[in-house]
Write a protein that holds these residues in place. Structure first.
Motif, short mmCIF file in Angstrom:
data_model
loop_
_atom_site.label_atom_id
_atom_site.label_comp_id
_atom_site.label_asym_id
_atom_site.label_seq_id
_atom_site.Cartn_x
_atom_site.Cartn_y
_atom_site.Cartn_z
N GLN A 88 -2.07 -0.25 3.54
CA GLN A 88 -1.45 0.49 2.44
C GLN A 88 -2.49 0.63 1.32
O GLN A 88 -2.68 -0.28 0.51
N SER A 148 -4.25 1.94 -1.97
CA SER A 148 -3.88 2.45 -3.30
C SER A 148 -4.75 3.65 -3.65
O SER A 148 -5.77 3.93 -2.99
N GLN A 149 -4.38 4.37 -4.72
CA GLN A 149 -5.19 5.51 -5.16
C GLN A 149 -6.59 5.04 -5.55
O GLN A 149 -7.58 5.68 -5.19
N ALA A 173 -3.25 -8.75 -0.95
CA ALA A 173 -3.35 -7.67 -1.94
C ALA A 173 -4.72 -7.73 -2.59
O ALA A 173 -5.14 -8.77 -3.10
N GLU A 174 -5.45 -6.61 -2.54
CA GLU A 174 -6.77 -6.55 -3.15
C GLU A 174 -6.63 -6.19 -4.64
O GLU A 174 -5.56 -5.75 -5.10
N SER A 175 -7.69 -6.36 -5.37
CA SER A 175 -7.64 -6.19 -6.83
C SER A 175 -7.26 -4.77 -7.26
O SER A 175 -6.69 -4.57 -8.33
N ASP A 176 -7.56 -3.76 -6.42
CA ASP A 176 -7.24 -2.38 -6.80
C ASP A 176 -5.84 -1.96 -6.33
O ASP A 176 -5.47 -0.79 -6.43
N GLY A 177 -5.08 -2.90 -5.79
CA GLY A 177 -3.72 -2.59 -5.36
C GLY A 177 -3.58 -2.27 -3.89
O GLY A 177 -2.45 -2.10 -3.40
N THR A 178 -4.67 -2.19 -3.16
CA THR A 178 -4.61 -1.96 -1.72
C THR A 178 -4.02 -3.19 -1.04
O THR A 178 -4.36 -4.32 -1.38
N ILE A 179 -3.15 -2.95 -0.09
CA ILE A 179 -2.51 -4.04 0.65
C ILE A 179 -2.87 -3.92 2.13
O ILE A 179 -2.73 -2.86 2.75
N GLN A 236 0.22 -10.65 4.59
CA GLN A 236 -0.37 -9.55 3.82
C GLN A 236 -1.27 -10.12 2.74
O GLN A 236 -1.05 -11.23 2.25
N GLY A 258 -8.08 2.32 -4.45
CA GLY A 258 -8.77 1.86 -3.24
C GLY A 258 -9.30 3.00 -2.41
O GLY A 258 -10.34 2.88 -1.75
#
Length: 436
Positions: free
Chosen positions: A398, A400-401, A113-119, A111, A403
């Protein structure tokens, strides 16, 4: 007894056509095979064990209804105890080497994890149940059991089902012993197209599987084609083949025997020597004719070399590499002074054996890498059987809001460009207005 192999020269204006003709080998076929197999598959699918009883008695002379389809566990272990100690030791040696090699092919889930919380990621999971077909009767193919079963177990397959015909009820103890040592969970005495159908659709006794691997005759291969889509399959293998690249640094007797090792499989096997030296080709031809009368399967070797074999003389190193890539051989042996560099320069082969001590026959049994290899030029796009063939990969998303704002805007534009407005609105519902 002797055989004069075809000799081809890359500098000839006819070479491309000659090579194409050489490589075009149709497997033997029988009229009505597709129809017969389709009938068998359909019957097993609808009648289950009852169909297996009929076909097993008809084709194998074995009363499976009275004696049972499944081989009892005690019989498997009985076979392991019954084989000579040297055979058991060699089987254990082969299993250990094949397992050690394939453990390096393990793939792990991952996995990011991107900076905006998207996985985002990938989940790797083994197949739950796999079927292995092994030719049976008096034939002895423990190596096929090992090469198919061990990578499946390394991959984490939960249940491995083996099917193998037992003509007249005869078992082969080495095959059963290999099954025990390789981690096979259950063994059924049924073969042919009916066994493939049982694995694909399941019966009252034989459970349906996710994938079918293993070699077989034309009926087995045709059945695998017909059930593909319901289940996965490994490949449709063609006749065995070897390409030997040699110079004057290797004993021509070694080359001749390696050509024999493929040719003895059957009359449609293919053995080719590729060299830049006509003298080398001639010495190998002399070795072939001197050694051929000493071979137990001389008649088969003779027909194979006569009909499908060749000595190819390349006029340059570039031509040699080009020819090797055109052939894309199942087995490629390189016995030259620059063998390691040639192995780097050639792109297409199922397995490459580098240096004069790397006999292809060692790879067939216990070197470690898998002997289930792409044939008939399919090494251009296919790979040896491995752990990865028994695992599947699932994408993980997954969002994030935060993202969803950037990804959603672009998804909306692309969806509307395809006139899929529900797609677009699905993404837009998750977008926040500037005032939010």
């Amino acid at each position: 007894m002797h055989v004069s192999m075809k000799k081809l020269y890359t500098e000839s204006a006819q070479f491309d056509n000659q090579l194409t003709e050489l490589l075009h080998r149709d497997q033997p076929s029988e009229n009505g095979v597709d129809e017969l197999v389709a009938e068998v598959v359909a019957t097993v699918r609808h009648r289950g064990d009852a169909a297996l009883y009929i076909y097993t008695k008809k084709f194998d002379g074995f009363d499976a209804e009275a004696r049972g389809l499944e081989v009892p566990q005690f019989r498997l272990h009985q076979a392991l105890d019954a084989i000579p100690s040297k055979q058991r030791e060699s089987l254990e040696y082969a299993v250990a080497r094949v397992r050690a090699y394939h453990e390096h092919q393990q793939q792990e889930s991952w996995q990011i994890a991107e900076s905006d919380g998207t996985i985002l990621g990938q989940k790797v999971t083994p197949m739950q149940r796999v079927g292995l077909y092994v030719p049976g009767g008096k034939a002895t193919y423990p190596s096929s059991v090992i090469m198919n079963a061990v990578p499946a177990k390394v991959a984490g397959v939960k249940e491995l089902i083996m099917v193998s015909p037992t003509p007249n009820g005869e078992f082969n103890d080495m095959v059963l012993a290999a099954a025990v040592l390789s981690g096979v969970d259950r063994v059924f005495r049924v073969g042919g197209a009916q066994a493939i159908a049982a694995l694909a659709y399941g019966t009252e006794t034989i459970p349906a599987v996710d994938k079918i691997t293993g070699p077989g005759n034309i009926y087995v291969a045709t059945a695998k084609k017909q059930v593909f889509g319901k289940v996965g399959i490994d490949m449709i293998a063609g006749p065995s083949e070897v390409l030997v690249i040699a110079d004057d640094s290797v004993d021509p007797d070694w080359v001749a025997m390696d050509l024999f090792a493929q040719a003895e499989h059957d009359e449609i096997a293919q053995s080719i020597l590729l060299t830049m030296d006509d003298v080398v080709a001639e010495r190998v031809q002399q070795s072939i004719n001197r050694l051929l009368p000493t071979m137990e399967r001389a008649d088969i070797i003779q027909q194979s070399l006569k009909n499908n074999g060749a000595l190819i003389i390349a006029d340059s190193r570039d031509a040699l590499v080009s020819v090797a890539d055109q052939i894309a051989a199942e087995h490629l042996e390189i016995f030259t002074q620059d063998a390691e560099q040639l192995a780097q320069d050639i792109s297409h082969a199922g397995a490459i054996f580098i240096g004069p001590y790397s006999a292809e026959s060692l790879g067939d049994y216990c070197a470690g890498p898998n002997h289930v290899l792409p044939t008939a030029g399919t090494a251009r796009f296919s790979s040896p059987l491995g752990v990865y063939d028994f695992q599947k990969r699932t994408s993980i998303i997954q969002v994030s809001q935060a993202g969803a704002q950037s990804i959603g805007q672009h998804a909306s534009v692309l969806a509307r460009g395809e006139s899929l407005t529900a797609h677009a609105r699905s993404a837009e519902y998750r977008l926040q207005s500037e005032g939010d």
